[in-house]
Design an enzyme around this catalytic site. Structure first.
Site, PDB file in Angstrom:
ATOM      1  N   TRP A 297       0.418   0.827  13.039  1.00 35.53           N
ATOM      2  CA  TRP A 297       0.116  -0.340  13.870  1.00 35.53           C
ATOM      3  C   TRP A 297      -1.348  -0.697  13.713  1.00 35.53           C
ATOM      4  O   TRP A 297      -2.199   0.185  13.534  1.00 35.53           O
ATOM      5  CB  TRP A 297       0.403  -0.026  15.340  1.00 35.53           C
ATOM      6  N   HIS A 298      -1.657  -1.995  13.740  1.00 33.14           N
ATOM      7  CA  HIS A 298      -3.033  -2.468  13.796  1.00 33.14           C
ATOM      8  C   HIS A 298      -3.167  -3.409  14.977  1.00 33.14           C
ATOM      9  O   HIS A 298      -2.230  -4.143  15.311  1.00 33.14           O
ATOM     10  CB  HIS A 298      -3.423  -3.229  12.528  1.00 33.14           C
TER      11      HIS A 298
ATOM     12  N   CYS B  32       3.096   6.770  10.691  1.00 33.73           N
ATOM     13  CA  CYS B  32       2.893   7.420   9.387  1.00 33.73           C
ATOM     14  C   CYS B  32       4.036   8.371   9.038  1.00 33.73           C
ATOM     15  O   CYS B  32       3.882   9.246   8.178  1.00 33.73           O
ATOM     16  CB  CYS B  32       1.551   8.165   9.353  1.00 33.73           C
TER      17      CYS B  32
ATOM     18  N   GLY C   1      -4.472   4.207   4.037  1.00 31.04           N
ATOM     19  CA  GLY C   1      -3.415   3.844   3.096  1.00 31.04           C
ATOM     20  C   GLY C   1      -3.985   2.859   2.096  1.00 31.04           C
ATOM     21  O   GLY C   1      -4.560   1.836   2.495  1.00 31.04           O
TER      22      GLY C   1
ATOM     23  N   ILE D 289       4.702   3.560   7.983  1.00 29.59           N
ATOM     24  CA  ILE D 289       4.472   2.526   8.974  1.00 29.59           C
ATOM     25  C   ILE D 289       3.333   2.896   9.911  1.00 29.59           C
ATOM     26  O   ILE D 289       3.121   4.069  10.241  1.00 29.59           O
ATOM     27  CB  ILE D 289       5.767   2.256   9.783  1.00 29.59           C
TER      28      ILE D 289
ATOM     29  N   PHE E 122      -8.598   1.708   5.592  1.00 29.79           N
ATOM     30  CA  PHE E 122      -8.520   2.610   6.738  1.00 29.79           C
ATOM     31  C   PHE E 122      -8.412   1.837   8.046  1.00 29.79           C
ATOM     32  O   PHE E 122      -8.790   0.665   8.139  1.00 29.79           O
ATOM     33  CB  PHE E 122      -9.756   3.526   6.786  1.00 29.79           C
TER      34      PHE E 122
ATOM     35  N   ARG F  29       0.839  -1.197   0.000  1.00 29.40           N
ATOM     36  CA  ARG F  29       0.000   0.000   0.000  1.00 29.40           C
ATOM     37  C   ARG F  29       0.875   1.248   0.000  1.00 29.40           C
ATOM     38  O   ARG F  29       2.087   1.189   0.194  1.00 29.40           O
ATOM     39  CB  ARG F  29      -0.905   0.017   1.235  1.00 29.40           C
ATOM     40  N   GLY F  30       0.208   2.398  -0.173  1.00 28.23           N
ATOM     41  CA  GLY F  30       0.911   3.658  -0.020  1.00 28.23           C
ATOM     42  C   GLY F  30       1.097   3.986   1.458  1.00 28.23           C
ATOM     43  O   GLY F  30       0.688   3.243   2.343  1.00 28.23           O
ATOM     44  N   GLY F  31       1.731   5.116   1.724  1.00 27.63           N
ATOM     45  CA  GLY F  31       1.922   5.546   3.102  1.00 27.63           C
ATOM     46  C   GLY F  31       3.140   4.923   3.747  1.00 27.63           C
ATOM     47  O   GLY F  31       3.991   4.301   3.087  1.00 27.63           O
TER      48      GLY F  31
END
Length: 266
Positions: free
Chosen positions: A79-80, A215, A186, A77, A198, A73-75
């Protein structure tokens, strides 16, 4: 625009491992490209994981060697994990694709969601995602007794907030009354079909963000719906509201291909 469907992949305690969800994204993406299915948004909570977009720099990753999943993806680092609602809208867009317009639509749905819970959020120029604005600079408390003019995050290229404790931690941006990100976005578009999406911080442990430069942004931080409202908000409360606003924004969007500038004499 065609109807948007939703698929729930898993929520606490059935958190979804990141690579498993990534593989499911690829499967749904292929089906959408082939017009075997309609536009579909995958919704879930992840097991704790750091993911790095293509523009992530080495000095934004965890210092302690915590594993990071590099993604397409773009963007940068992020966290999830538990307490964060993640959405992957997999949608076919007209060509030439207008990526920025797609990002703005996702932001709009999440801004409306926050507003329904009583939280005012906005966009920040040059920074994707959904933000809670901080106080004017002159009204913010001084970090370590220093005015913003001497904030080392801004003036010192060698300064690393990850090594300097809670005073500079992204998770404490609310206490510093700085701008703070409520939702990150991203995406990737392949063959005219979107992937990724998102992450909306509902009630996560935001100290996970303190190990990285979220980010790639050093002079702001992160927040959650629960923190800003001063009460516990659950994923179960937010989920139907997000779905409703995503449907409203994405199904009623007037999709137009990105305009291509004509070069004189070409």
């Amino acid at each position: 625009m065609a109807e948007l469907g939703f698929v729930h992949l898993g929520f606490g305690p059935d958190y979804v491992e990141y690579t498993q969800a990534w593989e499911e994204q690829r499967r749904v993406h292929a089906a959408r490209f082939a017009d075997e299915i309609h536009d579909t948004c995958l919704l879930l909570e992840h097991q704790p994981v750091y993911t790095a977009g293509r523009r992530t720099a080495d000095n934004e990753r965890p210092l302690d060697g915590t594993p990071v999943v590099d993604v397409d993806r773009g963007g940068k680092i992020t966290w999830h994990g538990p307490g964060q609602l993640v959405g992957y809208p997999i949608m076919k867009l007209p060509r030439p694709v207008d990526v920025v317009a797609h990002v703005r639509r996702l932001e709009e749905a999440l801004i409306r969601t926050a507003a329904e819970f009583g939280l005012e959020t906005t966009r920040v120029e040059g920074r994707s995602g959904v933000w809670v604005l901080g106080d004017p600079v002159q009204e913010r408390p001084r970090i370590g007794g220093l005015s913003l003019d001497f904030d080392p995050r801004i003036g010192d290229d060698e300064f690393d907030a990850r090594l300097n404790g809670p005073e500079y931690a992204p998770s404490n941006a609310g206490q510093r009354r700085e701008d703070r990100k409520l939702a990150a976005i991203g995406i990737r578009v392949a063959k005219g079909v979107t992937m990724h999406g998102f992450s909306f911080n509902v009630n996560p442990d935001n100290t996970w963000f303190d190990r990285i430069v979220p980010c790639g942004i050093r002079d702001a931080g992160v927040t959650s719906l629960s923190y800003e409202l001063g009460r516990e908000v659950t994923i179960a409360e937010v989920l139907p509201v997000v779905e409703r606003h995503l449907k409203d924004v994405l199904e009623h969007a007037e999709l137009r291909p990105r305009e291509i500038e004509q070069v004189a004499g070409a």
